[in-house]
Motif scaffolding. Structure first.
Motif, PDB file in Angstrom:
ATOM      1  N   ILE A  93       0.862  -1.185   0.000  1.00 43.38           N
ATOM      2  CA  ILE A  93       0.000   0.000   0.000  1.00 43.38           C
ATOM      3  C   ILE A  93       0.895   1.230   0.000  1.00 43.38           C
ATOM      4  CG2 ILE A  93      -1.650   1.348   1.365  1.00 43.38           C
ATOM      5  CD1 ILE A  93      -2.895  -1.223   2.324  1.00 43.38           C
ATOM      6  N   ASP A  94       0.809   2.045  -1.068  1.00 40.47           N
ATOM      7  CA  ASP A  94       1.703   3.200  -1.180  1.00 40.47           C
ATOM      8  C   ASP A  94       1.133   4.391  -0.411  1.00 40.47           C
ATOM      9  OD1 ASP A  94      -0.277   4.396  -2.758  1.00 40.47           O
ATOM     10  OD2 ASP A  94       0.734   3.954  -4.652  1.00 40.47           O
ATOM     11  N   GLY A  95       1.828   5.518  -0.495  1.00 42.25           N
ATOM     12  CA  GLY A  95       1.443   6.690   0.277  1.00 42.25           C
ATOM     13  C   GLY A  95       0.071   7.221  -0.094  1.00 42.25           C
ATOM     14  N   LEU A  96      -0.254   7.235  -1.388  1.00 45.21           N
ATOM     15  CA  LEU A  96      -1.565   7.714  -1.835  1.00 45.21           C
ATOM     16  C   LEU A  96      -2.679   6.829  -1.283  1.00 45.21           C
ATOM     17  CD1 LEU A  96      -3.505   9.410  -3.514  1.00 45.21           C
ATOM     18  CD2 LEU A  96      -2.906   7.988  -5.510  1.00 45.21           C
ATOM     19  N   GLU A  97      -2.519   5.525  -1.433  1.00 44.32           N
ATOM     20  CA  GLU A  97      -3.539   4.593  -0.939  1.00 44.32           C
ATOM     21  C   GLU A  97      -3.679   4.686   0.582  1.00 44.32           C
ATOM     22  OE1 GLU A  97      -3.116   0.976  -4.180  1.00 44.32           O
ATOM     23  OE2 GLU A  97      -1.528   1.269  -2.684  1.00 44.32           O
ATOM     24  N   LEU A  98      -2.560   4.896   1.257  1.00 46.11           N
ATOM     25  CA  LEU A  98      -2.596   5.035   2.714  1.00 46.11           C
ATOM     26  C   LEU A  98      -3.414   6.257   3.119  1.00 46.11           C
ATOM     27  CD1 LEU A  98      -1.716   4.321   5.595  1.00 46.11           C
ATOM     28  CD2 LEU A  98       0.422   5.573   5.174  1.00 46.11           C
ATOM     29  N   VAL A  99      -3.160   7.391   2.477  1.00 45.78           N
ATOM     30  CA  VAL A  99      -3.910   8.605   2.797  1.00 45.78           C
ATOM     31  C   VAL A  99      -5.403   8.404   2.526  1.00 45.78           C
ATOM     32  CG1 VAL A  99      -4.244  11.049   2.242  1.00 45.78           C
ATOM     33  CG2 VAL A  99      -1.931  10.113   2.350  1.00 45.78           C
ATOM     34  N   GLN A 100      -5.713   7.810   1.381  1.00 46.81           N
ATOM     35  CA  GLN A 100      -7.119   7.568   1.040  1.00 46.81           C
ATOM     36  C   GLN A 100      -7.803   6.682   2.078  1.00 46.81           C
ATOM     37  OE1 GLN A 100      -6.423   5.970  -2.892  1.00 46.81           O
ATOM     38  NE2 GLN A 100      -6.930   7.912  -3.902  1.00 46.81           N
ATOM     39  N   HIS A 101      -7.113   5.632   2.503  1.00 45.15           N
ATOM     40  CA  HIS A 101      -7.694   4.703   3.469  1.00 45.15           C
ATOM     41  C   HIS A 101      -7.869   5.382   4.833  1.00 45.15           C
ATOM     42  CE1 HIS A 101      -8.597   0.367   4.191  1.00 45.15           C
ATOM     43  NE2 HIS A 101      -8.545   0.801   5.448  1.00 45.15           N
ATOM     44  N   ILE A 102      -6.871   6.162   5.243  1.00 41.53           N
ATOM     45  CA  ILE A 102      -6.984   6.878   6.531  1.00 41.53           C
ATOM     46  C   ILE A 102      -8.193   7.800   6.519  1.00 41.53           C
ATOM     47  CG2 ILE A 102      -5.919   8.676   7.956  1.00 41.53           C
ATOM     48  CD1 ILE A 102      -3.190   7.438   7.291  1.00 41.53           C
ATOM     49  N   ARG A 103      -8.367   8.534   5.436  1.00 39.18           N
ATOM     50  CA  ARG A 103      -9.444   9.523   5.360  1.00 39.18           C
ATOM     51  C   ARG A 103     -10.840   8.875   5.276  1.00 39.18           C
ATOM     52  NH1 ARG A 103      -6.316  12.552   7.510  1.00 39.18           N
ATOM     53  NH2 ARG A 103      -5.031  14.061   6.405  1.00 39.18           N
TER      54      ARG A 103
END
Length: 265
Positions: free
Chosen positions: A201-211
């Motif tokens: 899971i890259d940085g973009l996917e991580l941010v999306q999942h957190i939000r």
């Protein structure tokens, strides 16, 4: 501390380039500089004295600047030393290891004097804060709980040392976005600092999942990246990232960002 109190080791095989850099440093007020043409000779000297900053070219007679920085980051006495690369090199395969190992600044040849001055001031503040690490720190920063996410162990350790210098002591590490999300299921954080390019899971996917899917959707997220392509950077901004920092990471920039985010918590 002032600039004239900094101890700098310069490694540059070209006598002409070495003199140019020495002259520029001198004009900016640096008084203590030891110069070398090879990395091994400089490393041997670093066993006797610990410099505040090492400035190196990329292509040295005995190793690359990346290999030099790698050795420094793996040495207990030199792991915290600020590192500047001054090079005309533009190839990703040479520059990316330098970024991932925690270079303080990468300056082109010929370099801009104002950029050098800015890098020196940022490094000087890092040296000052690092030396005051165990003294009284800002209570708000001291209580911050930060999750650092990066697939490079060297990058994580360097970022942890930078955060320690700022005053952050509660730091948890994750090797990628997948591990970060598992940790966030059981721990709460005041700030997440993540790399962009990671496996699973890259940085973009991580941010999306957190939000969208965690119980910490409003936690500030700083993305630290060497990505230059505007398309993924735009996608990160749209995903709701709090800030994007380019590698090499500016100590002063990160410190100001953290202080700004504290005011909004």
């Amino acid at each position: 501390m002032e600039i004239n109190e900094l101890l700098i080791i310069l490694i540059e095989p070209s006598r002409m380039q070495r003199n140019i850099i020495l002259n520029q440093l001198g004009e900016l007020g640096v008084a203590e500089i030891e110069s070398f043409s090879e990395a091994n000779e400089a490393l041997a000297r670093m066993q006797q004295i610990t410099p505040d900053i090492v400035i190196s070219s990329m292509h040295l007679p005995d190793m690359t600047g990346s290999e030099l920085l790698g050795q420094m980051r793996n040495h207990p006495k030199l792991a915290d030393v600020a590192f500047f690369l001054i090079s005309s090199e533009t190839l990703y395969r040479y520059l990316e290891p330098i970024r991932q190992a925690g270079a303080t600044a990468i300056l082109p040849k010929p370099f801009d004097r104002d950029e050098l001055r800015e890098a020196l001031h940022s490094a000087m503040h890092y040296v000052i804060d690092r030396s005051n690490e165990f003294e009284a720190q800002d209570a708000e920063i001291d209580h911050l709980s930060v999750l650092v996410v990066d697939d490079s162990p060297m990058s994580r350790k360097y970022l942890e040392r930078v955060l320690n210098a700022i005053g952050v002591v509660k730091i948890r590490e994750a090797r990628d976005g997948a591990e970060a999300l598992q940790i966030m299921k059981v721990e709460r954080f005041d700030l997440v600092i993540t790399d962009y390019n990671m496996p699973n899971i890259d940085g973009l996917e991580l941010v999306q999942h957190i939000r969208q899917y965690t119980d910490q959707p409003s936690v500030p997220v700083i993305v630290v990246t060497s990505e230059q392509n505007e398309e993924p950077l735009s996608a990160i901004k749209t995903a709701g990232v709090s800030a994007i920092c380019q590698k090499p990471l500016s100590y002063q920039t990160l410190k100001k960002l953290i202080r700004h985010l504290i005011q909004q918590l």
